[in-house]
Design a protein around this motif. Structure first.
Motif, mmCIF file in Angstrom:
data_model
loop_
_atom_site.group_PDB
_atom_site.id
_atom_site.type_symbol
_atom_site.label_atom_id
_atom_site.label_comp_id
_atom_site.label_asym_id
_atom_site.label_seq_id
_atom_site.Cartn_x
_atom_site.Cartn_y
_atom_site.Cartn_z
ATOM 1 N N UNK A 190 0.834 -1.201 0.000
ATOM 2 C CA UNK A 190 0.000 0.000 0.000
ATOM 3 C C UNK A 190 0.870 1.253 0.000
ATOM 4 N N UNK A 191 1.960 1.217 0.741
ATOM 5 C CA UNK A 191 2.892 2.348 0.736
ATOM 6 C C UNK A 191 3.427 2.607 -0.664
ATOM 7 N N UNK A 192 3.842 1.556 -1.333
ATOM 8 C CA UNK A 192 4.345 1.705 -2.707
ATOM 9 C C UNK A 192 3.272 2.250 -3.632
ATOM 10 N N UNK A 193 2.070 1.699 -3.545
ATOM 11 C CA UNK A 193 0.991 2.102 -4.435
ATOM 12 C C UNK A 193 0.610 3.567 -4.220
ATOM 13 N N UNK A 194 0.530 3.993 -2.972
ATOM 14 C CA UNK A 194 0.158 5.381 -2.706
ATOM 15 C C UNK A 194 1.269 6.339 -3.136
ATOM 16 N N UNK A 195 2.502 5.908 -2.989
ATOM 17 C CA UNK A 195 3.600 6.759 -3.458
ATOM 18 C C UNK A 195 3.530 6.955 -4.966
ATOM 19 N N UNK A 196 3.142 5.916 -5.668
ATOM 20 C CA UNK A 196 3.071 5.979 -7.128
ATOM 21 C C UNK A 196 1.835 6.737 -7.620
ATOM 22 N N UNK A 197 0.713 6.625 -6.899
ATOM 23 C CA UNK A 197 -0.548 7.096 -7.443
ATOM 24 C C UNK A 197 -1.183 8.272 -6.713
ATOM 25 N N UNK A 198 -0.902 8.455 -5.450
ATOM 26 C CA UNK A 198 -1.575 9.524 -4.708
ATOM 27 C C UNK A 198 -1.102 10.882 -5.191
ATOM 28 N N UNK A 199 -2.042 11.782 -5.371
ATOM 29 C CA UNK A 199 -1.695 13.141 -5.756
ATOM 30 C C UNK A 199 -1.096 13.840 -4.537
ATOM 31 N N UNK B 165 11.411 -2.277 9.123
ATOM 32 C CA UNK B 165 12.563 -1.749 8.380
ATOM 33 C C UNK B 165 12.256 -1.582 6.885
ATOM 34 N N UNK B 166 11.520 -2.518 6.241
ATOM 35 C CA UNK B 166 11.207 -2.293 4.824
ATOM 36 C C UNK B 166 10.434 -0.991 4.586
ATOM 37 N N UNK B 167 9.562 -0.609 5.512
ATOM 38 C CA UNK B 167 8.810 0.642 5.377
ATOM 39 C C UNK B 167 9.732 1.842 5.573
ATOM 40 N N UNK B 168 10.569 1.776 6.596
ATOM 41 C CA UNK B 168 11.496 2.874 6.861
ATOM 42 C C UNK B 168 12.468 3.045 5.706
ATOM 43 N N UNK B 169 12.971 1.933 5.176
ATOM 44 C CA UNK B 169 13.933 2.026 4.084
ATOM 45 C C UNK B 169 13.274 2.471 2.784
ATOM 46 N N UNK B 170 11.982 2.195 2.624
ATOM 47 C CA UNK B 170 11.273 2.746 1.471
ATOM 48 C C UNK B 170 11.201 4.266 1.606
ATOM 49 N N UNK B 171 10.923 4.748 2.809
ATOM 50 C CA UNK B 171 10.917 6.190 3.047
ATOM 51 C C UNK B 171 12.296 6.791 2.787
ATOM 52 N N UNK B 172 13.335 6.058 3.175
ATOM 53 C CA UNK B 172 14.703 6.504 2.926
ATOM 54 C C UNK B 172 14.963 6.612 1.429
ATOM 55 N N UNK B 173 14.580 5.589 0.687
ATOM 56 C CA UNK B 173 14.820 5.563 -0.754
ATOM 57 C C UNK B 173 14.057 6.668 -1.479
ATOM 58 N N UNK B 174 12.814 6.881 -1.086
ATOM 59 C CA UNK B 174 11.956 7.840 -1.785
ATOM 60 C C UNK B 174 11.943 9.215 -1.130
ATOM 61 N N UNK B 175 12.702 9.362 -0.059
ATOM 62 C CA UNK B 175 12.776 10.624 0.693
ATOM 63 C C UNK B 175 11.392 11.094 1.150
ATOM 64 N N UNK C 239 15.173 9.167 13.868
ATOM 65 C CA UNK C 239 14.537 8.676 12.653
ATOM 66 C C UNK C 239 14.805 9.619 11.487
ATOM 67 N N UNK C 240 14.682 10.913 11.734
ATOM 68 C CA UNK C 240 14.932 11.900 10.680
ATOM 69 C C UNK C 240 16.392 11.887 10.250
ATOM 70 N N UNK C 241 17.294 11.755 11.212
ATOM 71 C CA UNK C 241 18.721 11.719 10.863
ATOM 72 C C UNK C 241 19.048 10.497 10.019
ATOM 73 N N UNK C 242 18.413 9.374 10.309
ATOM 74 C CA UNK C 242 18.630 8.197 9.474
ATOM 75 C C UNK C 242 18.098 8.428 8.069
ATOM 76 N N UNK C 243 16.898 8.981 7.972
ATOM 77 C CA UNK C 243 16.299 9.212 6.650
ATOM 78 C C UNK C 243 17.064 10.261 5.853
#
Length: 288
Positions: free
Chosen positions: A67-76, A122-132, A94-98
């Motif tokens: 759902x995180x991936x889908x919303x990142x791709x499609x949500x306005x 961790x997969x959710x946090x690292x997705x946030x890291x990757x996509x900022x 958390x912010x310093x890691x991201x």
């Protein structure tokens, strides 16, 4: 002989298909079949989406990631993530890691991450890291929730201003008659200060999570929040605080996770919990 072998092969195929195992079923609030696309579509139209999980359920964690991936791709607009699993006094870590300021090991060593962090969060946090993407630590520090459990809301009054910044502002509204809180009192035996303060300790968590969600709502976008389902089931808990106190105009969508032996219908007594149900077989393996 060839015909006999064909018949045996066909019978084995039919038997195998009859034994196919289903990992999950999505249902809407009315109990009708729903799809992942349905959830994405309605999530895009919401301000806040609460994904209520069972903490050790692998299907729930997988679907949170999808759902995180889908919303990142499609949500306005923007997507903001937040989670019960991170306490507000660890927001800086958390912010310093991201931001790439500190490595993963430093963050994981110092941020009091849950035991199932590496497999489930961790997969959710690292997705946030990757996509900022912003990721908000919404929960109250457990030491302050413990104070409330021992001494009620009054126990927070003596905290320093530096501590107060990690908690929903006082006075915190509280409705002891909310069914979820009433059940907690019943679980504790229904008498004594322990039973009275147990739901208050839950309420201060709910209020704090709702408050920090309200402080980070994207102007145009979605705040996707991960929490135990009991924090948002029946539109109580965090949802109640968000709607009653901190962001009354926010459009909210809720998802709950249930383990059941029958994936075809909402289990008896579980109606009215959420906008969408993620039903998972009771025999599903656990992450811990």
């Amino acid at each position: 002989m060839r015909t006999l072998l064909f018949c045996i092969s066909l019978l084995l195929s039919v038997h195998a298909n009859a034994q196919d195992l289903k990992a999950y079923q999505l249902l809407n609030a009315e109990g009708g079949a729903a799809t992942f696309a349905d959830i994405v579509k309605k999530s895009k139209k919401s301000d806040v989406v609460f994904f209520g999980e069972l903490h050790n359920n692998p299907i729930a964690h997988w679907m949170q990631y999808e759902l995180t991936k889908a919303l990142h791709e499609e949500a306005k607009g923007s997507l903001v993530l937040g989670a019960e699993m991170f306490e507000s006094d660890n927001q800086l870590l958390l912010t310093e890691y991201l931001n790439g300021t500190i490595p993963a090991k430093t963050f994981e060593d110092e941020a009091r991450v849950w035991n199932n962090y590496k497999t489930d969060y961790k997969p959710l946090v690292d997705f946030a890291l990757e996509k900022q993407l912003p990721f908000i630590a919404t929960n109250i520090p457990r030491r302050y929730a413990s104070l409330v459990f021992k001494g009620g809301f009054e126990a927070l009054e003596g905290l320093a201003p530096e501590a107060q910044q990690y908690i929903a502002p006082s006075p915190v509204p509280y409705d002891p008659n909310l069914p979820g809180y009433v059940k907690m009192v019943e679980m504790m035996g229904g008498h004594g200060s322990g039973s009275a303060n147990f739901p208050k300790a839950q309420a201060i968590k709910d209020a704090t999570m709702a408050y920090f969600i309200s402080q980070h709502l994207p102007e145009k976008g979605v705040f996707l929040h991960f929490n135990g389902s009991y924090h948002s089931d029946h539109y109580e808990g965090i949802v109640w605080y968000l709607k009653e106190a901190y962001a009354p105009k926010a459009k909210v969508l809720t998802i709950t996770t249930l383990e059941t032996d029958d994936l075809s219908a909402i289990p008896e007594g579980e109606q009215g919990k959420a906008d969408f149900y993620l039903l998972v077989p009771s025999s599903m393996t656990k992450t811990y």
